[in-house]
Design a protein around this motif. Structure first.
Motif, PDB file in Angstrom:
ATOM      1  N   ALA A 383      41.412  53.505  33.341  1.00  5.91           N
ATOM      2  CA  ALA A 383      40.449  52.572  32.762  1.00  5.91           C
ATOM      3  C   ALA A 383      39.986  51.585  33.821  1.00  5.91           C
ATOM      4  O   ALA A 383      40.771  51.149  34.679  1.00  5.91           O
ATOM      5  CB  ALA A 383      41.073  51.836  31.572  1.00  5.91           C
ATOM      6  N   ASP A 384      38.699  51.221  33.747  1.00 17.69           N
ATOM      7  CA  ASP A 384      38.091  50.247  34.660  1.00 17.69           C
ATOM      8  C   ASP A 384      37.802  48.966  33.877  1.00 17.69           C
ATOM      9  O   ASP A 384      36.950  48.954  32.982  1.00 17.69           O
ATOM     10  CB  ASP A 384      36.796  50.839  35.228  1.00 17.69           C
ATOM     11  CG  ASP A 384      36.011  49.824  36.047  1.00 17.69           C
ATOM     12  OD1 ASP A 384      36.604  48.793  36.441  1.00 17.69           O
ATOM     13  OD2 ASP A 384      34.812  50.072  36.279  1.00 17.69           O
ATOM     14  N   GLU A 385      38.542  47.901  34.212  1.00 25.40           N
ATOM     15  CA  GLU A 385      38.322  46.605  33.573  1.00 25.40           C
ATOM     16  C   GLU A 385      37.968  45.530  34.610  1.00 25.40           C
ATOM     17  O   GLU A 385      38.262  44.345  34.428  1.00 25.40           O
ATOM     18  CB  GLU A 385      39.562  46.188  32.774  1.00 25.40           C
ATOM     19  CG  GLU A 385      39.859  47.114  31.596  1.00 25.40           C
ATOM     20  CD  GLU A 385      41.031  46.642  30.755  1.00 25.40           C
ATOM     21  OE1 GLU A 385      41.602  45.565  31.083  1.00 25.40           O
ATOM     22  OE2 GLU A 385      41.385  47.345  29.788  1.00 25.40           O
ATOM     23  N   VAL A 386      37.354  45.949  35.674  1.00 26.41           N
ATOM     24  CA  VAL A 386      36.956  45.012  36.739  1.00 26.41           C
ATOM     25  C   VAL A 386      35.787  44.162  36.239  1.00 26.41           C
ATOM     26  O   VAL A 386      34.793  44.698  35.714  1.00 26.41           O
ATOM     27  CB  VAL A 386      36.572  45.772  38.014  1.00 26.41           C
ATOM     28  CG1 VAL A 386      36.061  44.795  39.079  1.00 26.41           C
ATOM     29  CG2 VAL A 386      37.772  46.553  38.545  1.00 26.41           C
ATOM     30  N   ILE A 391      34.967  44.622  42.658  1.00 24.98           N
ATOM     31  CA  ILE A 391      34.997  45.962  43.269  1.00 24.98           C
ATOM     32  C   ILE A 391      33.727  46.668  42.820  1.00 24.98           C
ATOM     33  O   ILE A 391      33.532  46.902  41.620  1.00 24.98           O
ATOM     34  CB  ILE A 391      36.234  46.784  42.818  1.00 24.98           C
ATOM     35  CG1 ILE A 391      37.538  46.082  43.204  1.00 24.98           C
ATOM     36  CG2 ILE A 391      36.194  48.174  43.436  1.00 24.98           C
ATOM     37  CD1 ILE A 391      38.785  46.810  42.756  1.00 24.98           C
ATOM     38  N   PRO A 392      32.827  47.000  43.719  1.00 16.76           N
ATOM     39  CA  PRO A 392      31.586  47.690  43.331  1.00 16.76           C
ATOM     40  C   PRO A 392      31.874  49.003  42.602  1.00 16.76           C
ATOM     41  O   PRO A 392      32.870  49.687  42.878  1.00 16.76           O
ATOM     42  CB  PRO A 392      30.888  47.943  44.674  1.00 16.76           C
ATOM     43  CG  PRO A 392      31.430  46.886  45.575  1.00 16.76           C
ATOM     44  CD  PRO A 392      32.850  46.676  45.157  1.00 16.76           C
ATOM     45  N   ASN A 393      30.987  49.356  41.684  1.00 18.47           N
ATOM     46  CA  ASN A 393      31.197  50.548  40.847  1.00 18.47           C
ATOM     47  C   ASN A 393      31.356  51.828  41.656  1.00 18.47           C
ATOM     48  O   ASN A 393      32.077  52.748  41.248  1.00 18.47           O
ATOM     49  CB  ASN A 393      30.033  50.702  39.857  1.00 18.47           C
ATOM     50  CG  ASN A 393      30.048  49.648  38.772  1.00 18.47           C
ATOM     51  OD1 ASN A 393      31.107  49.088  38.455  1.00 18.47           O
ATOM     52  ND2 ASN A 393      28.878  49.356  38.196  1.00 18.47           N
ATOM     53  N   ASP A 426      41.109  44.122  39.005  1.00 16.18           N
ATOM     54  CA  ASP A 426      40.622  43.158  39.985  1.00 16.18           C
ATOM     55  C   ASP A 426      40.749  43.750  41.381  1.00 16.18           C
ATOM     56  O   ASP A 426      41.398  44.784  41.587  1.00 16.18           O
ATOM     57  CB  ASP A 426      41.409  41.848  39.894  1.00 16.18           C
ATOM     58  CG  ASP A 426      40.667  40.669  40.533  1.00 16.18           C
ATOM     59  OD1 ASP A 426      39.526  40.870  40.999  1.00 16.18           O
ATOM     60  OD2 ASP A 426      41.236  39.560  40.556  1.00 16.18           O
ATOM     61  N   GLY A 427      40.144  43.056  42.367  1.00 20.62           N
ATOM     62  CA  GLY A 427      40.224  43.493  43.750  1.00 20.62           C
ATOM     63  C   GLY A 427      39.217  42.748  44.603  1.00 20.62           C
ATOM     64  O   GLY A 427      38.559  41.798  44.145  1.00 20.62           O
TER      65      GLY A 427
END
Length: 557
Positions: A383-386, A391-393, A426-427
């Motif tokens: 899952a992507d919760e950025v 962090i660019p897609n 995050d990042g």
């Protein structure tokens, strides 16, 4: 139409009376001797055609009476005359027809005694088959069905030489000189040289170039095969065990009722002794598997092993001898590796910053992620919760790729991870130095960092184990299973004094169970294995597996 043939009547330890009782216990009261050893066991005496003579078990008359009583029961008219007027009122043809009907209906199972060493009873057995057994015109037709699933309808072949051809391939022989031989029995129609035959549902027929009749190792060419004949054709690659041969598309989607073969439970991993023979070994094993439906070959990609399974140690020993003698492939054997898995048991966060400067453009990627356990069988979720574009897609797929690399390589003992959910939340990135390879490395290392904090577990495969054995051996079997960390789920009584034990056990503990069961039960026990689920291994075993794992530089980097 069963017929039981008992060999070695001349053996000193043979107990004919006890053996007959055991046969009746195992197969039913329909098992009756049609002949018996004579006193001294130098020959046999007929129990059906007459009442005169003595056998090792006493006068023949009582045994003759039991067979006749059993035979006449099949026909009410004959039984009525027999009860009113006696056996003398029945003609030989009436007894013959009733005998054949008993065989077709399973109302009588004849028991014949022979000695292959001295030849005693062999001539009488052949005479019995010729005189009393049903011919192909009189025998029960095979259970053929047209269609698949619930829509399949029964079809009864007719022993008519002028009808469409229906034949069943019941044996495949890979002859080093003749090539692939398909041995078949004709149930309907006539197979001739130059016939055009279809295999199962094939659209294109093959031409019968040569038609053979087998006499041991001798192959005699014949002009035709009619219903009841057993013949063979050579060099037809499409043939396989249980294939249906026919000459008309009217018989498409036709198949026999499958034979319930015992499941091959004894396995070995094979490696050719000489490098470069892997493909030769694979081809030879495939040919052996064509010949024997109880010999299974599998290539396990995850473990990188070629596995063979058979009915026991002796079965596989014979197959490996054929592999060597027939195809010139020598192999080394080992027990099959166990497909362990890894997972996490709690939620944890992981972080890794990948920064590399080489003088020119550098590499930079920083990832924060979280791992969470999933239910058994949950697989893997990403899952992507950025938020806020930290962090660019375009780098998210690279992070997932790095995580999947770590999943495949393992984190605790080198086994694939499963039942885990990964959330990237995050990042950081650099407008110049951030690249896909940087975020792939950061994702992999952040995942390993999180797994190390999430109380990782090694999982082992658990199998459903059904063991059937005579009742006197059950105590030893259950004790042995308890020592293998097995859970006994229940027992059931079977016929013939056998007990069925239903249990669950780790595959690692029962991978060589065939040898142990054979030893405990003197070869009278049998078992089946079926994968059930994965469970955590005991802590001492997990420690042992972890200590035995030595990750390579690419895995540890």
């Amino acid at each position: 139409m069963p017929l039981l043939v008992v060999n070695r009547i001349d053996a000193a330890e043979a107990d004919v009376a006890a053996l007959l009782d055991q046969l009746r216990d195992a197969f039913g009261a329909e098992c009756l001797p049609i002949n018996l050893p004579t006193p001294g066991r130098g020959g046999v005496v007929d129990c059906f055609s007459g009442t005169d003579g003595d056998s090792e078990l006493g006068p023949v008359a009582p045994f003759h009476q039991r067979i006749v009583d059993q035979v006449v029961e099949i026909n009410e008219t004959i039984m009525g005359r027999y009860l009113e007027e006696g056996e003398e009122a029945l003609s030989g043809q009436e007894l013959h027809d009733a005998f054949e009907q008993c065989l077709r209906d399973g109302h009588l199972v004849p028991v014949c005694f022979v000695s292959a060493r001295t030849g005693a009873g062999v001539g009488e057995l052949l005479d019995l088959i010729e005189r009393w057994m049903p011919s192909p015109l009189e025998a029960n037709a095979p259970e053929l069905r047209k269609g698949t699933g619930e829509d399949a309808t029964p079809l009864q072949p007719l022993p008519d030489a002028e009808a469409h051809v229906i034949a069943d391939v019941f044996k495949i022989i890979n002859d080093p000189f003749v090539g692939k031989l398909g041995v078949f029995r004709v149930y309907q129609g006539t197979v001739r040289r130059d016939s055009q035959l279809l295999v199962d549902d094939a659209r294109k027929p093959f031409k019968v170039g040569h038609l053979f009749k087998l006499h041991g190792k001798t192959h005699s060419e014949i002009a035709q095969a009619i219903p009841g004949d057993i013949a063979a054709v050579a060099k037809v690659d499409e043939l396989h065990f249980d294939a249906i041969l026919h000459d008309s598309h009217d018989e498409d989607h036709l198949h026999l009722k499958p034979i319930d073969f015992p499941k091959p439970m004894f396995g070995l991993a094979l490696t050719p002794t000489r490098r470069g023979q892997e493909q030769k070994m694979a081809n030879a094993l495939d040919r052996l598997a064509e010949e024997d439906p109880c010999f299974k070959v599998q290539h396990h990609g995850e473990l990188n092993q070629t596995l063979v399974h058979g009915l026991g140690e002796l079965h596989l020993r014979v197959m490996l001898e054929r592999l060597s003698e027939r195809y010139g492939v020598e192999v080394q054997t080992a027990p099959p590796a166990i497909a362990y898995r890894e997972t996490v048991s709690s939620r944890a966060d992981g972080h890794y910053r990948h920064k590399k400067q080489t003088g020119g453009a550098g590499q930079f990627g920083e990832v924060y992620l979280r791992v969470e356990p999933l239910p058994r069988g949950g697989g893997f979720e990403f899952a992507d919760e950025v938020k806020g574009g930290t962090i660019p897609n375009q780098f998210i797929p690279s992070i997932e790729k790095g995580v999947r690399q770590a999943l495949a390589l393992g984190a605790v003992a080198g086994f694939p991870l499963q039942d885990v959910r990964v959330v990237v939340y995050d990042g950081k990135h650099h407008p110049v130095d951030s690249k896909e390879v940087a975020f792939m490395t950061a994702g992999r290392r952040a995942f390993l960092d999180a797994v190390g904090k999430a109380r990782p577990l090694v999982l082992e495969p658990i199998v459903n184990l059904d063991v059937a054995a005579p009742e006197p051996h059950i105590g030893d079997i259950t004790g042995g299973l308890a020592a293998k960390r097995a859970r006994i789920n229940g027992t059931d009584a079977l016929r013939n004094g056998e007990i069925l034990i239903r249990a669950q056990a780790p595959l690692s503990e029962v991978s060589e169970y065939a040898i142990e069961l054979k030893s405990v039960t003197a070869g009278r026990g049998r078992f089946t294995l079926e994968f059930s689920h994965y469970e955590p291994v005991p802590p001492p075993l997990q420690k042992q597996l972890s200590e035995a794992w030595h990750p390579g530089a690419d895995e540890d980097a």
